[in-house]
Design a protein around this motif. Structure first.
Motif, PDB file in Angstrom:
ATOM      1  N   THR A   1      -3.528  -2.318  -4.687  1.00  0.00           N
ATOM      2  CA  THR A   1      -4.417  -1.944  -5.828  1.00  0.00           C
ATOM      3  C   THR A   1      -4.127  -0.406  -6.127  1.00  0.00           C
ATOM      4  OG1 THR A   1      -6.311  -3.315  -5.043  1.00  0.00           O
ATOM      5  CG2 THR A   1      -6.864  -1.340  -6.230  1.00  0.00           C
ATOM      6  N   SER A   2      -3.794   0.554  -5.075  1.00  0.00           N
ATOM      7  CA  SER A   2      -3.342   1.949  -5.072  1.00  0.00           C
ATOM      8  C   SER A   2      -2.045   2.077  -5.870  1.00  0.00           C
ATOM      9  CB  SER A   2      -3.350   2.566  -3.807  1.00  0.00           C
ATOM     10  OG  SER A   2      -2.263   1.939  -2.888  1.00  0.00           O
ATOM     11  N   ALA A   3      -1.493   1.058  -5.934  1.00  0.00           N
ATOM     12  CA  ALA A   3      -0.005   1.270  -6.666  1.00  0.00           C
ATOM     13  C   ALA A   3       0.131   0.917  -8.073  1.00  0.00           C
ATOM     14  CB  ALA A   3       1.222   0.532  -5.829  1.00  0.00           C
ATOM     15  N   LYS A   4      -0.943   0.077  -8.397  1.00  0.00           N
ATOM     16  CA  LYS A   4      -0.931  -0.584  -9.639  1.00  0.00           C
ATOM     17  C   LYS A   4      -0.911   0.821 -11.177  1.00  0.00           C
ATOM     18  CE  LYS A   4      -2.858  -4.932  -8.623  1.00  0.00           C
ATOM     19  NZ  LYS A   4      -3.971  -5.884  -8.734  1.00  0.00           N
ATOM     20  N   GLY A   5      -0.114   0.553 -11.657  1.00  0.00           N
ATOM     21  CA  GLY A   5      -0.197   1.717 -12.635  1.00  0.00           C
ATOM     22  C   GLY A   5       0.722   2.793 -12.755  1.00  0.00           C
ATOM     23  N   ARG A   6       1.115   3.027 -11.619  1.00  0.00           N
ATOM     24  CA  ARG A   6       1.970   4.331 -11.196  1.00  0.00           C
ATOM     25  C   ARG A   6       3.322   3.772 -10.658  1.00  0.00           C
ATOM     26  NH1 ARG A   6       0.864   7.998  -8.173  1.00  0.00           N
ATOM     27  NH2 ARG A   6      -0.626   6.962  -6.681  1.00  0.00           N
TER      28      ARG A   6
END
Length: 115
Positions: free
Chosen positions: A60-65
């Motif tokens: 979740t913390s890695a999604k998008g970046r």
């Protein structure tokens, strides 16, 4: 099997970085390859995986970046990180799992985020 991670370094907040993980064998032999990270005082945590098919999965913390990818011709997996934050600072490890239950780890590459 050897995995060689590279590409870490010192980056300013908001900057970008691409990590590489070079395998000593044909990466098509792996069911999955992935990236994990470990910050000081923390447990190693999952970042992203890419399957033999090319399907990807992100924390979740890695999604998008974060973007995980691979180049089978070069036997190399990549992790591009955009808009780096101080909390992204960690040692990043690459991992590979084959179809007979073996799991392999690279030596880690340090990412430091600081102005």
């Amino acid at each position: 099997v050897q995995l060689q991670a590279s590409g870490g370094g010192l980056v300013q907040p908001g900057g970008s970085l691409t990590l590489s993980c070079a395998a000593s064998v044909n990466i098509f032999s792996f069911n999955y390859m992935g990236w994990y990270r470990q910050a000081p005082g923390n447990k190693r945590e999952f970042v992203a995986t890419i399957a033999r098919s090319g399907a990807t999965n992100y924390a979740t913390s890695a999604k998008g970046r974060f973007t995980i990818s691979k180049d089978s011709a070069k036997n190399t997996m990549y992790l591009k990180i955009n808009s780096l934050k101080p909390e992204d600072a960690a040692v990043y490890y690459c991992n590979a799992a084959d179809g007979v239950g073996s799991n392999y780890w690279g030596q880690g590459t340090q990412v430091t985020v600081s102005s």
